[in-house]
Design a protein around this motif. Sequence first.
Motif, PDB file in Angstrom:
ATOM      1  N   LEU A 135       0.800  -1.152   0.126  1.00 38.06           N
ATOM      2  CA  LEU A 135       0.102  -0.031  -0.201  1.00 38.06           C
ATOM      3  C   LEU A 135       0.979   1.362   0.008  1.00 38.06           C
ATOM      4  O   LEU A 135       2.081   1.236   0.558  1.00 38.06           O
ATOM      5  CB  LEU A 135      -0.816  -0.072   1.226  1.00 38.06           C
ATOM      6  N   PRO A 136       0.345   2.347  -0.555  1.00 40.01           N
ATOM      7  CA  PRO A 136       1.201   3.595  -0.785  1.00 40.01           C
ATOM      8  C   PRO A 136       1.784   4.023   0.811  1.00 40.01           C
ATOM      9  O   PRO A 136       3.072   4.602   0.728  1.00 40.01           O
ATOM     10  CB  PRO A 136       0.286   4.582  -1.211  1.00 40.01           C
ATOM     11  N   ASN A 137       1.038   3.997   1.556  1.00 34.01           N
ATOM     12  CA  ASN A 137       1.547   4.483   3.107  1.00 34.01           C
ATOM     13  C   ASN A 137       2.110   3.301   3.783  1.00 34.01           C
ATOM     14  O   ASN A 137       2.765   3.310   4.960  1.00 34.01           O
ATOM     15  CB  ASN A 137       0.319   4.968   3.866  1.00 34.01           C
ATOM     16  N   SER A 138       2.511   1.952   3.287  1.00 29.44           N
ATOM     17  CA  SER A 138       3.299   0.906   3.839  1.00 29.44           C
ATOM     18  C   SER A 138       4.880   1.379   3.814  1.00 29.44           C
ATOM     19  O   SER A 138       5.144   2.047   2.865  1.00 29.44           O
ATOM     20  CB  SER A 138       2.950  -0.241   3.270  1.00 29.44           C
ATOM     21  N   LEU A 139       5.483   0.688   4.773  1.00 31.03           N
ATOM     22  CA  LEU A 139       7.031   0.979   5.101  1.00 31.03           C
ATOM     23  C   LEU A 139       7.678   0.263   3.942  1.00 31.03           C
ATOM     24  O   LEU A 139       7.466  -0.881   3.780  1.00 31.03           O
ATOM     25  CB  LEU A 139       7.511   0.670   6.553  1.00 31.03           C
ATOM     26  N   VAL A 140       8.583   0.846   3.411  1.00 33.86           N
ATOM     27  CA  VAL A 140       9.533   0.067   2.539  1.00 33.86           C
ATOM     28  C   VAL A 140      10.386  -0.801   3.098  1.00 33.86           C
ATOM     29  O   VAL A 140      10.641  -2.134   2.825  1.00 33.86           O
ATOM     30  CB  VAL A 140      10.206   1.021   1.581  1.00 33.86           C
ATOM     31  N   PHE A 141      10.902  -0.778   4.293  1.00 33.46           N
ATOM     32  CA  PHE A 141      11.711  -1.539   5.300  1.00 33.46           C
ATOM     33  C   PHE A 141      11.183  -1.546   6.488  1.00 33.46           C
ATOM     34  O   PHE A 141      11.728  -1.041   7.476  1.00 33.46           O
ATOM     35  CB  PHE A 141      13.295  -0.660   5.197  1.00 33.46           C
ATOM     36  N   PRO A 142      10.253  -2.631   6.689  1.00 33.78           N
ATOM     37  CA  PRO A 142       9.676  -2.812   7.903  1.00 33.78           C
ATOM     38  C   PRO A 142      10.525  -3.728   8.778  1.00 33.78           C
ATOM     39  O   PRO A 142      11.533  -4.472   8.055  1.00 33.78           O
ATOM     40  CB  PRO A 142       8.361  -3.511   7.749  1.00 33.78           C
ATOM     41  N   SER A 143      10.156  -4.166   9.944  1.00 32.74           N
ATOM     42  CA  SER A 143      10.949  -5.098  10.590  1.00 32.74           C
ATOM     43  C   SER A 143      10.351  -6.361  10.345  1.00 32.74           C
ATOM     44  O   SER A 143       9.529  -6.656   9.365  1.00 32.74           O
ATOM     45  CB  SER A 143      10.436  -5.110  12.422  1.00 32.74           C
TER      46      SER A 143
END
Length: 224
Positions: A135-143
């Motif tokens: 999704l557009p607001n999702s983090l590119v580098f999540p944990s």
Amino acid sequence: VNEGYRASNPYAKIKALKASNKAVEVFQSEELNRILDYFKTYSNGHYHDFVYFLIHTGCRPSEAVGLRWKDLDFSSGRITIGESLSRGVTGLASSANRVRKERKNGVTTVLQMNPDLLKLLKDRFVSATNPVQLLPNSLVFPSVTGKALNELVFSQEVWKLALERLGIPYRKLYTLRHTFASHCIEQGYTVAEVAYMLGHKDLSMVTKTYGHLVKKPTLPNLTK
């Protein structure tokens, strides 16, 4: 105070100025390659792209942590860095205590990706297994758990361990920002270009910190 003219020193709590001419010990290219090779296999390569991004953009860790897919334009190959996901008022870096705010100094930078970085991020997008992650607001580098990456824990428990295992002298994760700037200067980028990529409002910080790396010009001959 020593001579008995005063009972106490009113300036005792004032911190001394930091030395501005202290050289920053950056990572060499050989070290960076070894670090990236290590993260290809550590934790199934989950952190490799995060470290690669820090190395090749010079952004602050909190800016990379907060990067969202809507900040990337694959058609033009551009990255917009204008925010960070920083620690909240509690000083903790857990997902529940993160605060999204403007980038330091309020500067928004649009970076043109090189082909390798563009491919890496495109491949990361295509290979995502969870639709929510895209999704557009999702983090590119999540944990690993899909939440905001805790860069403090990463620095202490992952980054530090990596350097120990590789036999590379310890330097903070933030040193990758200094490394980026130093290598750019050595490769011929102007101080103005480096200042822009780092998100500084003017040239003073870059000139003060990395000016000694700038190639010294030869005096011109104006009579021929």
